[in-house]
Design a protein around this motif. Structure first.
Motif, PDB file in Angstrom:
ATOM      1  N   CYS A 182      19.967  46.290  47.680  1.00 16.16           N
ATOM      2  CA  CYS A 182      19.145  47.340  47.065  1.00 16.16           C
ATOM      3  C   CYS A 182      19.763  48.719  47.293  1.00 16.16           C
ATOM      4  N   ILE A 183      20.304  48.951  48.502  1.00 13.40           N
ATOM      5  CA  ILE A 183      20.935  50.241  48.768  1.00 13.40           C
ATOM      6  C   ILE A 183      22.112  50.459  47.826  1.00 13.40           C
ATOM      7  N   GLY A 184      22.941  49.415  47.666  1.00 14.20           N
ATOM      8  CA  GLY A 184      24.098  49.524  46.794  1.00 14.20           C
ATOM      9  C   GLY A 184      23.696  49.819  45.362  1.00 14.20           C
ATOM     10  N   LEU A 185      22.692  49.083  44.883  1.00 17.11           N
ATOM     11  CA  LEU A 185      22.207  49.282  43.512  1.00 17.11           C
ATOM     12  C   LEU A 185      21.675  50.697  43.338  1.00 17.11           C
ATOM     13  N   SER A 209      17.800  39.626  44.131  1.00 18.13           N
ATOM     14  CA  SER A 209      18.755  38.760  43.443  1.00 18.13           C
ATOM     15  C   SER A 209      18.495  38.728  41.938  1.00 18.13           C
ATOM     16  N   THR A 210      17.216  38.640  41.528  1.00 23.16           N
ATOM     17  CA  THR A 210      16.949  38.634  40.075  1.00 23.16           C
ATOM     18  C   THR A 210      17.379  39.960  39.460  1.00 23.16           C
ATOM     19  N   PHE A 211      17.102  41.021  40.191  1.00 26.09           N
ATOM     20  CA  PHE A 211      17.466  42.344  39.706  1.00 26.09           C
ATOM     21  C   PHE A 211      18.979  42.455  39.532  1.00 26.09           C
ATOM     22  N   THR A 212      19.709  41.947  40.542  1.00 29.93           N
ATOM     23  CA  THR A 212      21.172  42.001  40.478  1.00 29.93           C
ATOM     24  C   THR A 212      21.697  41.190  39.297  1.00 29.93           C
ATOM     25  N   PHE A 213      21.153  39.972  39.130  1.00 30.49           N
ATOM     26  CA  PHE A 213      21.613  39.139  38.021  1.00 30.49           C
ATOM     27  C   PHE A 213      21.326  39.788  36.676  1.00 30.49           C
ATOM     28  N   PHE A 214      20.137  40.376  36.585  1.00 32.59           N
ATOM     29  CA  PHE A 214      19.769  41.053  35.350  1.00 32.59           C
ATOM     30  C   PHE A 214      20.746  42.188  35.048  1.00 32.59           C
ATOM     31  N   LEU A 241      30.426  47.365  41.282  1.00 35.15           N
ATOM     32  CA  LEU A 241      30.669  48.557  42.091  1.00 35.15           C
ATOM     33  C   LEU A 241      29.565  48.727  43.136  1.00 35.15           C
ATOM     34  N   SER A 242      28.299  48.498  42.705  1.00 35.26           N
ATOM     35  CA  SER A 242      27.215  48.669  43.677  1.00 35.26           C
ATOM     36  C   SER A 242      27.277  47.614  44.768  1.00 35.26           C
ATOM     37  N   TYR A 266      15.515  50.304  62.358  1.00 39.66           N
ATOM     38  CA  TYR A 266      16.972  50.441  62.261  1.00 39.66           C
ATOM     39  C   TYR A 266      17.548  49.792  61.010  1.00 39.66           C
ATOM     40  N   VAL A 267      16.788  48.883  60.397  1.00 33.44           N
ATOM     41  CA  VAL A 267      17.244  48.323  59.120  1.00 33.44           C
ATOM     42  C   VAL A 267      17.071  49.364  58.005  1.00 33.44           C
ATOM     43  N   LEU A 268      16.063  50.240  58.170  1.00 37.45           N
ATOM     44  CA  LEU A 268      15.772  51.213  57.129  1.00 37.45           C
ATOM     45  C   LEU A 268      16.599  52.489  57.235  1.00 37.45           C
ATOM     46  N   LEU A 269      17.300  52.665  58.358  1.00 41.98           N
ATOM     47  CA  LEU A 269      18.092  53.887  58.508  1.00 41.98           C
ATOM     48  C   LEU A 269      19.150  54.045  57.416  1.00 41.98           C
ATOM     49  N   PRO A 270      19.884  52.975  57.042  1.00 39.21           N
ATOM     50  CA  PRO A 270      20.817  53.127  55.924  1.00 39.21           C
ATOM     51  C   PRO A 270      20.116  53.526  54.626  1.00 39.21           C
ATOM     52  N   VAL A 271      18.894  53.008  54.419  1.00 37.12           N
ATOM     53  CA  VAL A 271      18.124  53.395  53.232  1.00 37.12           C
ATOM     54  C   VAL A 271      17.844  54.894  53.265  1.00 37.12           C
ATOM     55  N   ALA A 272      17.452  55.371  54.451  1.00 34.68           N
ATOM     56  CA  ALA A 272      17.191  56.806  54.602  1.00 34.68           C
ATOM     57  C   ALA A 272      18.441  57.613  54.300  1.00 34.68           C
ATOM     58  N   GLY A 273      19.605  57.082  54.722  1.00 37.24           N
ATOM     59  CA  GLY A 273      20.858  57.756  54.451  1.00 37.24           C
ATOM     60  C   GLY A 273      21.109  57.916  52.959  1.00 37.24           C
ATOM     61  N   VAL A 274      20.871  56.843  52.209  1.00 37.59           N
ATOM     62  CA  VAL A 274      21.085  56.913  50.754  1.00 37.59           C
ATOM     63  C   VAL A 274      20.080  57.862  50.107  1.00 37.59           C
ATOM     64  N   LEU A 275      18.837  57.850  50.597  1.00 37.47           N
ATOM     65  CA  LEU A 275      17.826  58.771  50.054  1.00 37.47           C
ATOM     66  C   LEU A 275      18.284  60.219  50.225  1.00 37.47           C
ATOM     67  N   LEU A 276      18.836  60.522  51.398  1.00 37.37           N
ATOM     68  CA  LEU A 276      19.332  61.881  51.644  1.00 37.37           C
ATOM     69  C   LEU A 276      20.505  62.199  50.728  1.00 37.37           C
ATOM     70  N   LYS A 277      21.365  61.201  50.541  1.00 37.70           N
ATOM     71  CA  LYS A 277      22.536  61.374  49.687  1.00 37.70           C
ATOM     72  C   LYS A 277      22.104  61.705  48.264  1.00 37.70           C
TER      73      LYS A 277
END
Lengths: 177, 162
Positions: A53-56, B14-19, B30-31, A94-105
């Motif tokens: 999700c972070i990558g997306l 996973s569904t979101f990624t596949f979509f 890239l993501s 600590y799992v959400l800290l990277p998410v917070a990082g992307v939000l700031l970005k």
């Protein structure tokens, strides 16, 4: 080598601790490693979707849109989004800290990021039923209401204490992620 | 409950990624690449945290925890409970039943409330990661304020729930 130790000192210390306890008492060492292994498998399940999700989010969500939703001038809407997205997540902070990082970005307001982090740590809707069943409804409700107040206080105190230089540093730091 | 949440998140992503993959291949790749890069960036710290949790759970049995924060009352017990909560990273799914048991055995509500609050909001062990993402000042302020507010909320809970 020196920079590697400086960067990962915590990992080195923990490996050392485990080695020491392993030589001191192999039984406890085995239990510790078993706990860690079990946790690692669990966390891979949580971490995989979180990082996907972070990558997306990093690639697909436009900065301008994010600024409109949770940025500096997002007001009540931004606060609501931050709190709602915080309360529905039930993973350790600590799992959400990277998410917070992307939000700031992406240009989120700092108080909104802190709100998101703090609500997800202390107010977790998926865990409320579990808390009620083990600690009782009055304990849970009291904690819920007081934490809601505390979370707001923490977020706005932090934002108030930051200077413009701090802010620039934080956003610049997030940019490099 | 935690697993339900995890699985739905897994299914959703996973569904979101596949979509997205069927729509725009390059951008999705890239993501995923970015996700992997960020993941490997924090992996050493995560492994260290997991090792710490395993270590703490093995060394600190529920008996020890009870001895540390169960019997004492008053401010000392509160302080001890908060310190144990701040350094430990026990998942709440494990912590809540322990807390419930401690409450049944006569531990004070204030101590337990402080323990639950610091356990979930303050993370001394995770400050290095938090600094990496939020900067030193925010990370330290957030933890210190959470620590302080744990005491305030716990005190109020003690007043109202008596």
């Amino acid at each position: 080598m020196k920079t590697a130790i400086k960067k990962y000192w915590f990992l080195f210390v923990m490996v050392l601790c485990n080695l020491i306890i392993w030589t001191y008492d192999p039984e406890i060492g085995k239990t510790a490693l078993a706990f860690s292994g079990k946790n690692f498998i669990n966390f891979r399940f949580i971490l995989t979707p979180v990082f996907i999700c972070i990558g997306l989010m990093d690639v697909w969500v436009e900065r301008e849109k994010m600024i409109r939703i949770m940025g500096a001038n997002s007001g009540v809407k931004g606060i609501t989004v931050a709190i709602l997205s915080g309360t529905i997540t039930a993973v350790p902070i600590y799992v959400l800290l990277p998410v917070a990082g992307v939000l700031l970005k992406k240009g989120c307001r700092i108080s909104n990021v802190v709100l998101f982090l703090c609500t997800s740590a202390s107010i977790r809707i998926p865990l409320l039923l579990f808390e009620i069943s083990s600690l009782g409804i009055s304990f849970t409700l009291m904690r819920f209401c007081l934490n809601l107040f505390a979370v707001f206080a923490i977020a706005f105190i932090i934002e108030g204490l930051l200077s413009d230089k701090d802010r620039k540093e934080i956003y610049g730091n997030a940019e490099k992620l | 409950m935690n697993t339900v949440f995890t699985y739905s998140l897994l299914r959703f992503s996973s569904t979101f990624t596949f979509f997205l993959f069927s729509e725009r291949q390059e951008k999705t790749l890239l993501s995923l690449k970015k996700a992997w890069k960020m993941f490997t960036g924090v992996l050493p710290q995560f492994v260290a945290i997991l090792l710490f949790v395993g270590f703490a759970l093995a060394v600190l049995s529920p008996e020890t925890i009870r001895r540390l924060i169960g019997e004492e009352t008053g401010f000392i017990g509160m302080l001890l409970a908060s310190l144990v909560g701040a350094v430990s990273l026990v998942p709440v799914m494990i912590a809540f039943p322990i807390v419930a048991e401690l409450l049944e055995n006569g531990a004070g509500i204030i101590q337990m409330a402080v323990f639950v609050s610091t356990l979930t909001t303050v993370g001394l062990i995770t400050i290095p990661i938090e600094t990496k993402y939020l900067g030193k000042k925010v990370a330290i302020l957030r933890n210190m304020l959470s620590f302080a507010f744990s005491f305030i909320t716990a005190y109020l809970m003690g007043v109202f729930l008596k």
